[in-house]
Design an enzyme around this catalytic site. Structure first.
Site: not given
Length: 226
Positions: A171-173
């Site tokens: 989910p980092c982006r």
């Protein structure tokens, strides 16, 4: 989970509730699963796909099935033609196509304050698919882009609520690609269901598509995150 939910998770649950209401109306098979012994929960869908001779799963069966139905189908190792797309039937062999069980979970991440898509797949004999096999199932349209950094995009880690190994779209982006969508909705003063918008983007990467009816349903929903 102890105490009250934070604003992000309250919005997440509201969006999931509205999403599931539409899913039930159109028979798309999503449900909410509570975690025993806690206040945590997640959104879940399980479905079957057939694997073609090339090794890549073909189109999903039209109807999602609950776990008990899938278990019985695996034990029988048979295909109900009424539940399989015509294209899949054309790919059957004398022994029938191999059935692959896919399980998708949408979980809220407090760290990233976004939903996260966890998923896993197993063959009819219960063998879990490897990361390489999961990559083989990614459509050509997405594979070239994802292969630029596969270990940063699809990884395997422990499910935060179940403690079991799952694949995950990192989910980092998420905030990066969702922020313009949220901003545009606010600027146009229109409602936005974050889960519908987000899942319509990330789902197809791992073989999970939303029926077109979600697009029209989204305009009638009022859950817009801050």
């Amino acid at each position: 989970m102890s105490g009250e939910l934070d604003e992000g998770e309250r919005t997440f649950r509201l969006c999931c509730e509205q999403f599931i209401q539409h899913s039930q109306a159109c028979g798309d098979g999503w449900m909410w699963e509570d975690v025993k012994g806690s206040e945590d929960g997640y959104m879940k869908k399980t479905l079957l796909k057939t694997r073609s001779d090339s090794g890549a799963p073909s189109k999903a069966s039209r109807m999602s099935k609950d776990d008990e139905t899938i278990k019985l189908e695996f034990e029988a190792q048979a295909v109900d033609e009424e539940e399989v797309d015509d294209d899949d039937i054309g790919n059957t062999t004398a022994n029938g196509p191999e059935l692959i069980r896919y399980e998708y979970h949408v979980v809220y991440s407090s760290s990233y304050q976004t939903p996260v898509l966890y998923f896993r797949a197993s063959s009819s004999d219960g063998r879990p698919l490897t990361l390489e096999e999961m990559w083989a199932s990614v459509g050509d349209h997405y594979r070239a882009r994802l292969l630029q950094g596969p270990w940063d995009t699809i990884t395997q880690q422990e499910h935060p609520l179940l403690g079991q190994p799952f694949f995950v779209l990192h989910p980092c982006r998420t905030q990066e690609f969702m922020s313009p969508i949220v901003t545009a909705a606010k600027g146009e003063n229109r409602s936005l269901n974050y889960i519908i918008a987000w899942l319509s983007i990330v789902g197809p990467v791992v073989g999970l598509s939303l029926p077109l009816s979600y697009a029209s349903a989204a305009s009638q929903l009022e859950a817009t995150p801050d």
